[in-house]
Design a protein around this motif. Structure first.
Motif, PDB file in Angstrom:
ATOM      1  N   ILE A   1       0.839  -1.206   0.000  1.00 30.93           N
ATOM      2  CA  ILE A   1       0.000   0.000   0.000  1.00 30.93           C
ATOM      3  C   ILE A   1       0.872   1.254   0.000  1.00 30.93           C
ATOM      4  CG2 ILE A   1      -1.631   1.349   1.389  1.00 30.93           C
ATOM      5  CD1 ILE A   1      -2.853  -1.429   2.232  1.00 30.93           C
ATOM      6  N   GLN A   2       1.925   1.254   0.808  1.00 25.85           N
ATOM      7  CA  GLN A   2       2.825   2.418   0.852  1.00 25.85           C
ATOM      8  C   GLN A   2       3.512   2.632  -0.507  1.00 25.85           C
ATOM      9  OE1 GLN A   2       2.669   4.536   3.228  1.00 25.85           O
ATOM     10  NE2 GLN A   2       1.380   3.219   4.463  1.00 25.85           N
ATOM     11  N   GLU A   3       3.929   1.550  -1.134  1.00 26.51           N
ATOM     12  CA  GLU A   3       4.564   1.662  -2.454  1.00 26.51           C
ATOM     13  C   GLU A   3       3.571   2.204  -3.481  1.00 26.51           C
ATOM     14  OE1 GLU A   3       6.048  -2.213  -3.413  1.00 26.51           O
ATOM     15  OE2 GLU A   3       7.752  -2.034  -2.049  1.00 26.51           O
ATOM     16  N   ALA A   4       2.340   1.706  -3.432  1.00 22.76           N
ATOM     17  CA  ALA A   4       1.315   2.175  -4.371  1.00 22.76           C
ATOM     18  C   ALA A   4       1.041   3.660  -4.169  1.00 22.76           C
ATOM     19  CB  ALA A   4       0.027   1.367  -4.194  1.00 22.76           C
ATOM     20  N   ARG A   5       1.011   4.112  -2.931  1.00 24.00           N
ATOM     21  CA  ARG A   5       0.821   5.543  -2.653  1.00 24.00           C
ATOM     22  C   ARG A   5       1.944   6.364  -3.273  1.00 24.00           C
ATOM     23  NH1 ARG A   5      -0.886   5.354   3.623  1.00 24.00           N
ATOM     24  NH2 ARG A   5      -3.132   5.286   3.313  1.00 24.00           N
ATOM     25  N   ALA A   6       3.162   5.893  -3.101  1.00 18.50           N
ATOM     26  CA  ALA A   6       4.315   6.619  -3.649  1.00 18.50           C
ATOM     27  C   ALA A   6       4.234   6.679  -5.173  1.00 18.50           C
ATOM     28  CB  ALA A   6       5.612   5.955  -3.204  1.00 18.50           C
ATOM     29  N   TYR A   7       3.911   5.556  -5.810  1.00 18.40           N
ATOM     30  CA  TYR A   7       3.784   5.542  -7.261  1.00 18.40           C
ATOM     31  C   TYR A   7       2.679   6.488  -7.721  1.00 18.40           C
ATOM     32  CZ  TYR A   7       6.894   1.547  -7.859  1.00 18.40           C
ATOM     33  OH  TYR A   7       7.978   0.723  -7.897  1.00 18.40           O
ATOM     34  N   ARG A   8       1.541   6.430  -7.062  1.00 18.41           N
ATOM     35  CA  ARG A   8       0.417   7.282  -7.443  1.00 18.41           C
ATOM     36  C   ARG A   8       0.758   8.742  -7.239  1.00 18.41           C
ATOM     37  NH1 ARG A   8      -4.646   5.863  -4.328  1.00 18.41           N
ATOM     38  NH2 ARG A   8      -3.502   6.934  -2.717  1.00 18.41           N
TER      39      ARG A   8
ATOM     40  N   PHE B   1       1.166   5.944 -11.938  1.00 16.51           N
ATOM     41  CA  PHE B   1      -0.078   5.279 -12.297  1.00 16.51           C
ATOM     42  C   PHE B   1      -1.087   6.230 -12.927  1.00 16.51           C
ATOM     43  CE2 PHE B   1       0.876   2.185  -8.676  1.00 16.51           C
ATOM     44  CZ  PHE B   1       1.393   1.257  -9.550  1.00 16.51           C
ATOM     45  N   ALA B   2      -0.673   7.452 -13.186  1.00 19.42           N
ATOM     46  CA  ALA B   2      -1.612   8.452 -13.679  1.00 19.42           C
ATOM     47  C   ALA B   2      -2.306   7.989 -14.959  1.00 19.42           C
ATOM     48  CB  ALA B   2      -0.901   9.775 -13.911  1.00 19.42           C
ATOM     49  N   ASP B   3      -1.541   7.544 -15.937  1.00 21.07           N
ATOM     50  CA  ASP B   3      -2.121   7.039 -17.175  1.00 21.07           C
ATOM     51  C   ASP B   3      -1.027   6.342 -17.984  1.00 21.07           C
ATOM     52  OD1 ASP B   3      -0.599   9.065 -18.382  1.00 21.07           O
ATOM     53  OD2 ASP B   3      -2.278  10.461 -18.278  1.00 21.07           O
ATOM     54  N   ARG B   4      -1.419   5.822 -19.128  1.00 25.11           N
ATOM     55  CA  ARG B   4      -0.461   5.091 -19.958  1.00 25.11           C
ATOM     56  C   ARG B   4       0.517   6.018 -20.658  1.00 25.11           C
ATOM     57  NH1 ARG B   4      -0.595  -0.017 -20.642  1.00 25.11           N
ATOM     58  NH2 ARG B   4       0.172   0.059 -22.766  1.00 25.11           N
TER      59      ARG B   4
END
Length: 169
Positions: free
Chosen positions: A53-60, A65-68
């Protein structure tokens, strides 16, 4: 020692300042997460999921993860890096470029596993700077000859233009 935490949290051995949340998922996912946690060396599935979850937050947060278009931008940047490498090698005088532009080994430097149009290839050839030595000197020489004959004039900051007597014809 008295705390404001519920008794059941203390009995579960949760760290001070932490609390339990309930996550509902399929048994299959739960088993998969448990296997992944063990494989990654985590002592519990909860710790593993917390890290994910922490990694996903950082990526977002950083737009991954904004878009392709992020993937497309990465490809663009990688292509620019390759073009810059070629330009740098050319400017450093490495014997990477042959004399003939039609030489297959030279042309291969600008091709990849993805399709490129001829204008894209030409743009990369121009951007790499190899044509500067060939074209720039000849054009400059021609402009100076024309300037000596008062056919063109030069204005710093503006460039070259035909003289007025040549444009009235």
């Amino acid at each position: 020692m008295m705390t404001d935490r519920p008794q059941w949290e203390e009995s579960m051995g949760l760290a001070e300042g932490s609390t339990q949340i309930t996550l509902t998922c399929s048994k299959k996912e739960r088993e998969m997460w448990s296997k992944e946690a063990a494989k990654e060396g985590f002592s519990s599935r909860s710790k593993y999921l917390y890290i994910l979850i922490q990694e996903a937050r950082a990526y977002r947060q950083h737009g991954v993860f904004a878009d392709r278009s992020s993937e497309e931008r990465i490809e663009e940047l990688e292509a620019q890096v390759e073009a810059m490498k070629r330009r740098l090698e050319n400017e450093q005088g490495k014997p990477r470029f042959r004399k003939e532009l039609s030489d297959p080994e030279y042309i291969e430097l600008f091709l990849e596993e993805t399709y490129k149009t001829l204008p894209e290839i030409l743009q990369e050839v121009v951007e790499c700077g190899v044509l500067d030595n060939r074209v720039r000197k000849e054009i400059e020489s021609g402009l100076y000859v024309m300037a000596g004959k008062d056919q063109v004039e030069y204005e710093p900051g503006w460039g070259w233009k035909l003289t007025t007597e040549n444009t009235e014809d």
